[in-house]
Scaffold this motif. Structure first.
Motif, PDB file in Angstrom:
ATOM      1  N   PHE A  27      63.217  55.551  74.130  1.00  0.00           N
ATOM      2  CA  PHE A  27      63.669  54.166  74.222  1.00  0.00           C
ATOM      3  C   PHE A  27      64.617  53.807  73.085  1.00  0.00           C
ATOM      4  CE2 PHE A  27      62.655  52.060  77.800  1.00  0.00           C
ATOM      5  CZ  PHE A  27      62.067  50.816  77.711  1.00  0.00           C
ATOM      6  N   ASN A  28      64.190  54.157  71.836  1.00  0.00           N
ATOM      7  CA  ASN A  28      65.049  53.998  70.661  1.00  0.00           C
ATOM      8  C   ASN A  28      65.648  52.602  70.518  1.00  0.00           C
ATOM      9  OD1 ASN A  28      64.669  56.472  69.577  1.00  0.00           O
ATOM     10  ND2 ASN A  28      66.607  57.335  70.235  1.00  0.00           N
ATOM     11  N   ALA A  29      64.913  51.585  70.910  1.00  0.00           N
ATOM     12  CA  ALA A  29      65.363  50.196  70.761  1.00  0.00           C
ATOM     13  C   ALA A  29      66.665  49.925  71.512  1.00  0.00           C
ATOM     14  CB  ALA A  29      65.528  49.821  69.292  1.00  0.00           C
ATOM     15  N   ASP A  44      75.293  43.579  90.953  1.00  0.00           N
ATOM     16  CA  ASP A  44      75.155  42.290  90.271  1.00  0.00           C
ATOM     17  C   ASP A  44      74.128  42.335  89.157  1.00  0.00           C
ATOM     18  OD1 ASP A  44      75.523  40.438  93.365  1.00  0.00           O
ATOM     19  OD2 ASP A  44      77.019  40.867  91.817  1.00  0.00           O
ATOM     20  N   PHE A  45      74.438  41.638  88.096  1.00  0.00           N
ATOM     21  CA  PHE A  45      73.518  41.511  86.964  1.00  0.00           C
ATOM     22  C   PHE A  45      72.306  40.690  87.363  1.00  0.00           C
ATOM     23  CE2 PHE A  45      72.093  41.157  82.694  1.00  0.00           C
ATOM     24  CZ  PHE A  45      71.678  39.834  82.515  1.00  0.00           C
ATOM     25  N   VAL A  46      71.121  41.108  86.901  1.00  0.00           N
ATOM     26  CA  VAL A  46      69.894  40.355  87.147  1.00  0.00           C
ATOM     27  C   VAL A  46      69.311  39.846  85.829  1.00  0.00           C
ATOM     28  CG1 VAL A  46      67.555  40.425  88.061  1.00  0.00           C
ATOM     29  CG2 VAL A  46      69.388  41.670  89.235  1.00  0.00           C
ATOM     30  N   ALA A  47      69.055  40.764  84.888  1.00  0.00           N
ATOM     31  CA  ALA A  47      68.425  40.365  83.628  1.00  0.00           C
ATOM     32  C   ALA A  47      68.639  41.442  82.589  1.00  0.00           C
ATOM     33  CB  ALA A  47      66.929  40.126  83.827  1.00  0.00           C
ATOM     34  N   ALA A  48      68.534  41.043  81.318  1.00  0.00           N
ATOM     35  CA  ALA A  48      68.643  41.989  80.219  1.00  0.00           C
ATOM     36  C   ALA A  48      67.746  41.544  79.076  1.00  0.00           C
ATOM     37  CB  ALA A  48      70.090  42.124  79.749  1.00  0.00           C
ATOM     38  N   ILE A  49      67.349  42.519  78.253  1.00  0.00           N
ATOM     39  CA  ILE A  49      66.470  42.238  77.116  1.00  0.00           C
ATOM     40  C   ILE A  49      66.955  43.037  75.914  1.00  0.00           C
ATOM     41  CG2 ILE A  49      64.825  44.046  77.801  1.00  0.00           C
ATOM     42  CD1 ILE A  49      62.581  42.123  76.791  1.00  0.00           C
ATOM     43  N   SER A  50      66.902  42.423  74.755  1.00  0.00           N
ATOM     44  CA  SER A  50      67.379  43.086  73.543  1.00  0.00           C
ATOM     45  C   SER A  50      66.437  44.201  73.113  1.00  0.00           C
ATOM     46  CB  SER A  50      67.504  42.055  72.426  1.00  0.00           C
ATOM     47  OG  SER A  50      66.223  41.519  72.115  1.00  0.00           O
ATOM     48  N   GLY A  51      66.913  44.999  72.171  1.00  0.00           N
ATOM     49  CA  GLY A  51      66.117  46.114  71.670  1.00  0.00           C
ATOM     50  C   GLY A  51      64.813  45.674  71.035  1.00  0.00           C
ATOM     51  N   SER A  52      64.808  44.510  70.423  1.00  0.00           N
ATOM     52  CA  SER A  52      63.589  43.993  69.792  1.00  0.00           C
ATOM     53  C   SER A  52      62.694  43.263  70.782  1.00  0.00           C
ATOM     54  CB  SER A  52      63.971  43.027  68.667  1.00  0.00           C
ATOM     55  OG  SER A  52      64.561  41.855  69.206  1.00  0.00           O
ATOM     56  N   ALA A  73      55.869  50.990  73.326  1.00  0.00           N
ATOM     57  CA  ALA A  73      54.834  52.018  73.167  1.00  0.00           C
ATOM     58  C   ALA A  73      54.726  52.883  74.420  1.00  0.00           C
ATOM     59  CB  ALA A  73      53.493  51.367  72.869  1.00  0.00           C
ATOM     60  N   LYS A  74      55.106  52.301  75.565  1.00  0.00           N
ATOM     61  CA  LYS A  74      55.061  53.031  76.831  1.00  0.00           C
ATOM     62  C   LYS A  74      56.459  53.433  77.301  1.00  0.00           C
ATOM     63  CE  LYS A  74      50.857  50.740  78.473  1.00  0.00           C
ATOM     64  NZ  LYS A  74      50.236  49.925  79.542  1.00  0.00           N
ATOM     65  N   ASN A  75      57.468  53.145  76.484  1.00  0.00           N
ATOM     66  CA  ASN A  75      58.859  53.440  76.874  1.00  0.00           C
ATOM     67  C   ASN A  75      59.183  52.862  78.253  1.00  0.00           C
ATOM     68  OD1 ASN A  75      59.271  54.775  74.503  1.00  0.00           O
ATOM     69  ND2 ASN A  75      59.260  56.833  75.379  1.00  0.00           N
ATOM     70  N   THR A  76      58.755  51.644  78.479  1.00  0.00           N
ATOM     71  CA  THR A  76      58.883  51.039  79.808  1.00  0.00           C
ATOM     72  C   THR A  76      59.426  49.618  79.700  1.00  0.00           C
ATOM     73  OG1 THR A  76      57.044  52.360  80.649  1.00  0.00           O
ATOM     74  CG2 THR A  76      57.666  50.423  81.921  1.00  0.00           C
ATOM     75  N   VAL A  77      60.316  49.289  80.623  1.00  0.00           N
ATOM     76  CA  VAL A  77      60.794  47.919  80.777  1.00  0.00           C
ATOM     77  C   VAL A  77      60.389  47.451  82.172  1.00  0.00           C
ATOM     78  CG1 VAL A  77      63.081  48.638  81.598  1.00  0.00           C
ATOM     79  CG2 VAL A  77      62.784  46.380  80.588  1.00  0.00           C
TER      80      VAL A  77
END
Length: 122
Positions: A27-29, A44-52, A73-77
């Motif tokens: 994942f490496n942030a 099309d874009f749906v959503a995004a989340i920052s590394g933190s 911890a689970k390398n999962t989004v």
């Protein structure tokens, strides 16, 4: 190299909920995102989340119905989708980029999964 594997897609009825998952070997942030592509349409874009995990952004069409989250911890989004409708149908792609920007443009993202199909029936 980041390898992304999506899961959780399927056939649901209008108004139902679905949670998509995307697992990476590392994942490496990375900044993580989800895009959707319907047949014959652009991605099309749906959503995004920052590394933190502290910043998120959503497409107007899903605001209030969709939540993106990550568990490093689970390398999962995850993409929790509620009150699904026909416009939400398509192939959902997980994506990652090494820069911090929560971009809505597909070409700004570095890595892509194979996608998972979401079908919404009335």
């Amino acid at each position: 190299q980041v390898q992304l594997v999506e899961s959780g897609g399927g056939l649901v009825q209008t108004g139902a909920s679905l949670r998509l998952s995307c697992t990476a070997r590392t994942f490496n942030a990375y900044t993580m995102g989800w895009f959707r592509q319907a047949p014959g349409k652009v991605r099309d874009f749906v959503a995004a989340i920052s590394g933190s995990g502290g910043s998120t952004v959503y497409a107007d069409s899903v605001k209030g119905r969709v939540i993106i989250s990550r568990d490093d911890a689970k390398n999962t989004v995850y993409l929790q989708m509620n009150r699904l409708n026909a416009a939400d149908a398509g192939v959902y792609f997980c994506t990652a980029r090494s820069g911090p920007a929560l971009s809505t443009i597909p070409t700004h993202w570095n890595y892509w999964g194979q996608g998972t199909q979401v079908t919404v029936s009335s």
